[in-house]
Motif scaffolding. Structure first.
Motif, short mmCIF file in Angstrom:
data_model
loop_
_atom_site.label_atom_id
_atom_site.label_comp_id
_atom_site.label_asym_id
_atom_site.label_seq_id
_atom_site.Cartn_x
_atom_site.Cartn_y
_atom_site.Cartn_z
N ILE A 22 -13.29 46.50 51.42
CA ILE A 22 -12.62 47.58 51.39
C ILE A 22 -13.39 49.15 52.45
O ILE A 22 -11.70 49.90 52.93
N LEU A 23 -14.29 49.46 52.62
CA LEU A 23 -15.08 50.04 53.09
C LEU A 23 -14.54 50.63 54.51
O LEU A 23 -14.69 50.84 55.24
N GLY B 222 -26.40 54.44 48.81
CA GLY B 222 -26.79 56.22 49.40
C GLY B 222 -25.59 56.95 49.40
O GLY B 222 -25.39 57.58 48.37
N LYS B 223 -24.41 57.34 50.27
CA LYS B 223 -23.36 58.24 50.53
C LYS B 223 -22.85 57.51 49.61
O LYS B 223 -22.78 56.16 49.48
N GLU C 218 -21.39 51.51 40.49
CA GLU C 218 -20.90 52.51 38.92
C GLU C 218 -21.39 54.02 39.20
O GLU C 218 -20.40 54.69 38.57
N ALA C 219 -22.33 54.21 40.40
CA ALA C 219 -22.52 55.55 40.93
C ALA C 219 -21.25 56.94 40.98
O ALA C 219 -21.54 57.93 40.71
N ASP C 220 -19.92 56.44 41.38
CA ASP C 220 -19.17 56.18 41.90
C ASP C 220 -17.39 56.72 40.53
O ASP C 220 -16.72 57.43 40.45
N LEU C 221 -18.16 56.60 39.27
CA LEU C 221 -16.96 55.80 38.71
C LEU C 221 -17.65 56.26 37.40
O LEU C 221 -18.28 55.76 36.77
N SER D 275 -15.97 60.23 49.16
CA SER D 275 -16.16 61.28 50.86
C SER D 275 -14.48 62.45 51.50
O SER D 275 -14.93 63.55 51.33
N GLU D 276 -14.14 61.91 49.96
CA GLU D 276 -12.14 63.01 50.06
C GLU D 276 -12.56 63.79 49.23
O GLU D 276 -12.14 64.82 48.89
#
Length: 205
Positions: free
Chosen positions: A6-7, A63-64, A129-132, A153-154
């Protein structure tokens, strides 16, 4: 497709895709929520963690925040619409005979069950997981509500069982109260843009 795929997906045409969710200038809004101190964990999530201990705890070192490619955006919208379409909205009391029960829904569930299922499905598609982050908000009528925040990132986007559209957090009618910590999914943190606590029963570990 995993997150790596995806990235690295080509970003050609991304400007067109972003137009769908960037109607308002970001100069007037924060792209991402500002979080603060640790706050009480919702009691329903506390017992969810007891039932699913492997789903709660310190998240993997990251990371990011993941880049929001055109492909990732499509996956986020698809998961939100699919879960909303296959799960029937009912209260915990109506379905389970309990006032508050957080779990993965099979065919019906309350708002937090939708959020948990979306989180699970996005993780399976490769999102970290850290982004959900399951998030507690207050609706305009004052009722408590749960949604899923996806950090990118957006900025922060909201997946809501009451709306098939994926929106930036500030495009919703909600007052944001607290959400899971990106460092530890069993801990919750204050969302600093609001002042009052949402009336949801809570406990501290």
């Amino acid at each position: 497709m995993n997150l790596k795929s995806i990235l690295i997906a080509a970003s050609v045409g991304w400007a067109t895709a972003t137009a769908a969710f960037c109607a308002d200038p970001l100069t007037e809004h924060q792209a991402s929520m500002t979080t603060g101190a640790r706050v009480p964990q919702p009691v329903g999530h506390y017992y969810f963690c007891k039932a699913y201990p492997s789903e709660c705890g310190q998240t993997a070192s990251v990371g990011k925040t993941a880049s929001l490619t055109e492909v990732a955006w499509h996956v986020i919208k698809e998961v939100n619409a699919n879960v909303n379409g296959k799960i029937t909205q009912v209260t915990d009391l109506e379905y389970y005979g309990e006032p508050e029960l957080w779990t993965y829904p099979k065919s019906a569930g309350d708002c937090e069950d939708f959020a948990l299922m979306k989180k699970k499905e996005l993780e399976a598609r490769g999102f970290q997981e850290a982004d959900l982050l399951v998030t507690v908000v207050k609706k305009p009528d004052g009722a408590g509500h749960a949604i899923l925040t996806v950090r990118t990132s957006e900025g922060d986007f909201v997946l809501d069982n009451l709306d098939d559209r994926v929106k930036r957090w500030w495009q919703t009618p909600y007052r944001f109260e607290k959400r899971q910590s990106s460092l530890d999914s069993a801990q919750w943190v204050l969302i600093e843009q609001v002042e009052k606590d949402v009336p949801v029963a809570a406990v501290l570990n």
